[in-house]
Design an enzyme around this catalytic site. Structure first.
Site, PDB file in Angstrom:
ATOM      1  N   LYS A 112      18.810  11.932  13.034  1.00 34.85           N
ATOM      2  CA  LYS A 112      20.206  12.403  13.077  1.00 34.85           C
ATOM      3  C   LYS A 112      20.861  12.146  14.419  1.00 34.85           C
ATOM      4  O   LYS A 112      22.055  11.896  14.489  1.00 34.85           O
ATOM      5  CB  LYS A 112      20.276  13.891  12.742  1.00 34.85           C
ATOM      6  CG  LYS A 112      20.077  14.129  11.265  1.00 34.85           C
ATOM      7  CD  LYS A 112      20.661  15.424  10.812  1.00 34.85           C
ATOM      8  CE  LYS A 112      20.632  15.470   9.293  1.00 34.85           C
ATOM      9  NZ  LYS A 112      20.616  16.792   8.756  1.00 34.85           N
ATOM     10  N   LYS A 193      16.040   7.678   2.008  1.00 34.11           N
ATOM     11  CA  LYS A 193      16.150   8.767   1.038  1.00 34.11           C
ATOM     12  C   LYS A 193      17.603   8.986   0.622  1.00 34.11           C
ATOM     13  O   LYS A 193      18.528   8.711   1.402  1.00 34.11           O
ATOM     14  CB  LYS A 193      15.522  10.050   1.583  1.00 34.11           C
ATOM     15  CG  LYS A 193      16.309  10.724   2.651  1.00 34.11           C
ATOM     16  CD  LYS A 193      15.817  12.131   2.951  1.00 34.11           C
ATOM     17  CE  LYS A 193      16.788  12.706   3.975  1.00 34.11           C
ATOM     18  NZ  LYS A 193      16.659  14.027   4.377  1.00 34.11           N
ATOM     19  N   LYS A 196      23.051  13.445   1.646  1.00 39.24           N
ATOM     20  CA  LYS A 196      24.457  13.850   1.623  1.00 39.24           C
ATOM     21  C   LYS A 196      25.273  13.002   2.593  1.00 39.24           C
ATOM     22  O   LYS A 196      26.468  12.828   2.422  1.00 39.24           O
ATOM     23  CB  LYS A 196      24.595  15.319   2.052  1.00 39.24           C
ATOM     24  CG  LYS A 196      23.969  16.315   1.105  1.00 39.24           C
ATOM     25  CD  LYS A 196      24.327  17.743   1.538  1.00 39.24           C
ATOM     26  CE  LYS A 196      23.328  18.756   1.030  1.00 39.24           C
ATOM     27  NZ  LYS A 196      22.533  19.406   2.086  1.00 39.24           N
TER      28      LYS A 196
END
Ligand code: TYM
Length: 327
Positions: A112, A193, A196
């Site tokens: 992230k 993966k 969102k």
């Protein structure tokens, strides 16, 4: 006595099939067996920038999806994380028992921080708050997708460190993997993966997608070379992912799918999978649209927060006593 389950989802975007297969559908499947607490973890969502209005909307939306998918608020506690300040209270205490080195090794953080312009301390420290969520309620099992496994390992380490120093304070939680679909991959990039925050919307099937959107996303979903419908993660990651989704939503085994689709090719398989997804989501979507504007959701969440607080207060008092911060 039933064993305690705790899990949560961040209100940071629309719920997708990965969240559903890896987490929500598992919670529903095991609901009667356990004493459950399901949280909407808004304090985790703000570790990256959020639009305030959208965050509020999404928090309510996730609560509605929980209920629409089959969580019964009379049976399971459902609440919003920020409505119980004990989470941040214990989170701070756990900060003091969590190593910087271990936080720095978290793959979600490493991932992230590359995608975020401003890397906050909150983003770095996220797993300590997650540990607090879990440890506050003497949780025995945490049903989550595989991407959260490392955070549960950290939670166990922190709990063991504190127990080692002060005696038995925290229950050591265990990762509870889904029956199928620990890691649902993007339909466009089967090596990543489903998420969102994925930049290509065609890689993700949202729970709110219309039948036409689902059919189209399946039609253009990438496939592998060849045309056999077989599970082979290494050489056929795309079709393996589609089989996993099919399996998770239909309950069919890979052997049954193999027998059904042998020699039929990818096109028919993808069309059928589209219909399986549509049929599975349709009653959930109908229920969602019936309840999303209802005031009952707010009431459910307030009641849930009160029940959660009743449990966590005892744990906080216990922790305060042993570490010497109570009068
Ligand atoms: P979040 O909001 O990213 O995801 C919610 C749940 O969905 C699972 N999941 C997936 N499972 C399979 N395949 C995928 N592609 C996929 N994408 C997401 C996640 O594993 C998760 O179970 N840190 C957590 C939220 C959290 C939490 C907690 C969970 C905060 N505190 C305490 C359990 C207990 C998260 O970011 O989930």
């Amino acid at each position: 006595m039933k064993k305690r389950v705790f899990s949560g989802i961040k209100p940071s975007g629309d719920l997708h099939l990965g969240n559903y297969i890896g987490a929500l559908s598992q919670w529903v499947a095991h609901q009667h067996e356990y004493d459950n607490i399901f949280c909407i973890v808004d304090l985790h969502a703000i570790t990256v920038p959020q639009n305030p209005h959208r965050l509020q909307e999404q928090t309510k939306s996730i609560a509605a999806w929980y209920i629409a998918a089959g969580i019964n608020p009379d049976e399971s506690i459902m609440f919003v994380q920020s409505d119980n300040p004990d989470h941040t209270y214990l989170g701070w205490i756990l900060n003091c028992f969590t190593g910087i080195g271990q936080l720095g090794r978290m793959t979600q953080y490493k991932d992230k921080k590359e995608k975020t312009e401003f890397v906050s301390v909150g983003l770095f420290d996220y797993p300590a708050l997650m540990a607090a969520d879990i440890l506050l309620y003497d949780t025995q099992f945490v049903p989550v997708g595989e991407d959260q496994k490392q955070h549960i390992e950290l939670t166990r380490d922190v709990a063991e460190r504190i127990n080692g120093q002060y005696g038995h304070i925290f229950t050591i939680p265990e990762y509870m993997p889904p029956i199928a679909g620990e890691r649902i991959m993007s339909l466009q990039q089967p090596d990543k993966k489903m998420s969102k925050s994925e930049s290509d919307p065609n890689g993700t099937i949202n729970l709110s997608d219309t039948p036409d959107q689902i059919r189209e996303k399946l039609r253009i979903a990438v496939t592998d070379s060849g045309n056999e419908i077989i599970i082979d993660k290494k050489n056929k990651p795309a079709i393996t992912n589609l089989i996993t989704i099919y399996q998770a939503l239909s309950g069919k085994t890979p052997q049954q799918l193999d027998a059904e689709y042998s020699g039929k090719g990818y096109k028919i398989f993808k069309q059928d999978l589209g219909e399986v997804i549509i049929q599975h989501l349709s009653p959930i979507q109908t229920r969602y649209s019936e309840i999303i504007h209802s005031k009952a959701i707010e009431k459910t969440l307030t009641n849930g927060a009160n029940k959660a607080k009743e449990i966590s207060t005892t744990k906080i008092q216990q922790v305060r006593n042993v570490i010497g911060i109570s009068q």
